[in-house]
Write a protein that holds these residues in place. Sequence first.
Motif, short mmCIF file in Angstrom:
data_model
loop_
_atom_site.label_atom_id
_atom_site.label_comp_id
_atom_site.label_asym_id
_atom_site.label_seq_id
_atom_site.Cartn_x
_atom_site.Cartn_y
_atom_site.Cartn_z
N VAL A 22 0.83 -1.21 0.00
CA VAL A 22 0.00 0.00 0.00
C VAL A 22 0.87 1.26 0.00
N ILE A 23 2.02 1.20 0.62
CA ILE A 23 2.93 2.36 0.62
C ILE A 23 3.46 2.63 -0.79
N THR A 24 3.76 1.56 -1.53
CA THR A 24 4.30 1.73 -2.87
C THR A 24 3.22 1.88 -3.93
N GLY A 25 1.95 1.91 -3.52
CA GLY A 25 0.88 2.16 -4.46
C GLY A 25 0.37 0.95 -5.21
N LYS A 26 0.80 -0.26 -4.82
CA LYS A 26 0.32 -1.46 -5.48
C LYS A 26 -1.09 -1.83 -5.02
N LEU A 27 -1.47 -1.37 -3.84
CA LEU A 27 -2.81 -1.59 -3.31
C LEU A 27 -3.48 -0.25 -3.04
N ALA A 28 -4.81 -0.20 -3.26
CA ALA A 28 -5.56 1.02 -2.97
C ALA A 28 -5.93 1.10 -1.50
N VAL A 29 -6.35 -0.02 -0.95
CA VAL A 29 -6.80 -0.08 0.45
C VAL A 29 -6.21 -1.33 1.09
N SER A 30 -5.76 -1.20 2.33
CA SER A 30 -5.18 -2.37 2.99
C SER A 30 -5.11 -2.15 4.49
N PRO A 31 -5.20 -3.23 5.26
CA PRO A 31 -4.80 -3.12 6.67
C PRO A 31 -3.29 -2.98 6.73
N VAL A 32 -2.81 -2.19 7.67
CA VAL A 32 -1.37 -2.05 7.90
C VAL A 32 -1.12 -2.05 9.40
N SER A 33 0.08 -2.40 9.79
CA SER A 33 0.49 -2.23 11.18
C SER A 33 0.28 -0.76 11.56
N SER A 34 -0.21 -0.51 12.76
CA SER A 34 -0.56 0.87 13.14
C SER A 34 0.60 1.83 12.97
N ILE A 35 1.80 1.38 13.29
CA ILE A 35 2.95 2.29 13.24
C ILE A 35 3.27 2.70 11.79
N ILE A 36 2.85 1.90 10.83
CA ILE A 36 3.12 2.22 9.43
C ILE A 36 2.37 3.49 9.01
N TYR A 37 1.17 3.68 9.52
CA TYR A 37 0.46 4.92 9.21
C TYR A 37 1.25 6.12 9.73
N ALA A 38 1.77 6.01 10.94
CA ALA A 38 2.53 7.13 11.51
C ALA A 38 3.80 7.41 10.71
N GLN A 39 4.39 6.38 10.15
CA GLN A 39 5.64 6.55 9.39
C GLN A 39 5.40 7.00 7.96
N ASN A 40 4.15 6.92 7.50
CA ASN A 40 3.85 7.22 6.09
C ASN A 40 2.57 8.02 5.94
N LEU A 92 -3.31 7.34 19.55
CA LEU A 92 -2.48 8.53 19.69
C LEU A 92 -1.54 8.42 20.89
N THR A 93 -2.00 7.76 21.95
CA THR A 93 -1.10 7.52 23.11
C THR A 93 0.08 6.65 22.70
N TYR A 94 -0.21 5.60 21.95
CA TYR A 94 0.88 4.74 21.44
C TYR A 94 1.84 5.56 20.59
N TYR A 95 1.29 6.41 19.68
CA TYR A 95 2.15 7.22 18.82
C TYR A 95 3.02 8.18 19.65
N LYS A 96 2.44 8.80 20.65
CA LYS A 96 3.21 9.74 21.48
C LYS A 96 4.36 9.02 22.19
N MET A 97 4.10 7.82 22.71
CA MET A 97 5.15 7.08 23.42
C MET A 97 6.20 6.57 22.43
N ALA A 98 5.76 6.15 21.25
CA ALA A 98 6.72 5.71 20.23
C ALA A 98 7.58 6.88 19.77
N ILE A 112 9.17 6.83 15.73
CA ILE A 112 8.48 7.47 14.61
C ILE A 112 8.87 8.94 14.59
N PRO A 113 8.90 9.56 13.39
CA PRO A 113 9.41 10.94 13.30
C PRO A 113 8.46 11.99 13.85
N ILE A 114 7.15 11.73 13.74
CA ILE A 114 6.15 12.70 14.22
C ILE A 114 4.99 11.94 14.85
N VAL A 115 4.16 12.66 15.59
CA VAL A 115 2.86 12.12 16.01
C VAL A 115 1.85 12.61 14.98
#
Length: 279
Positions: free
Chosen positions: A44-62, A254-260, A266-269
């Motif tokens: 999904v990050i490389t655009g091969k999929l339109a919709v997908s489940p991802v590990s939660s941290i992947i959304y924060a990284q991308n 968001l609590t997980y993202y803040k602690m990560a 992760i670079p940002i929350v």
Amino acid sequence: MNEASLGNINFINCLPLHYGLGHGGFGQHVHIQSATPAELNNSVITGKLAVSPVSSIIYAQNSEKLVLMPDVSISANGALESIVLVSKIPIEEIGQARVALTAKSATSHGLLKIILHHGYQAAPEYFISPLSLVEGVLDQAQAVLFIGDDALTAYHNRVPGYYYYDLGAEWRKLTGLAMVYAVWVVNRNFSVLQAKAVQVLYEKVTGGFAYGLAHIKDAADTLRGKFPLTAAQLIHYIGLLNYQFTPAHQEALLTYYKMAHGLGLIPIVPKLEFAKVIR
């Protein structure tokens, strides 16, 4: 990308959706890629999929490439039996020991690091290993993190002398919150250019989950003989999970993202931005 393509986690934790797509008709007229979370993350990050489940941290990284699908996640309010640390020593004694991580996901890595850092003041040496318990992973490490079906199998077939820690329960003990392990995301460009297709995929995912949960006994029967678990154990496991993505889940995420972010994982929350759908 203009194809209605959908990722599907081929772990037991997505059994309700898998059954809904295959037996409820919700998988018709859509290209489906069934794979591990790590493989779907990349697609999904490389655009091969339109919709997908991802590990939660992947959304924060991308988050610049992705938006969230409303109303669906894989979450748990406590113990879930499928993200498990197996250790030769008590967790309080891990300190700077070597800890092996599965290569199949990413959110669980951050979760373990947060729990060991904040809950047990530990800073282990982490490394990735593809080995199982039978293959001798604990010959190379003091502890190993398993996720998904590997963890579920290990949890229900314990080896005497080892310590087993359910990270969902450990997260609940640390924060008092649910844990959001996976979210459904939409390629950001696709969400803008293909709004009707996004609506169709939203209805397939939410409708597929509803159908699968309503027929969970039939869904569990499809796995008979394929895993060393009984149908009753599978149904019990599915009952430990939540598939909603409520405001409470969003605050927990968001609590997980803040602690990560605090640990530099992760670079940002990120802001939680959602695809526009009619619900």
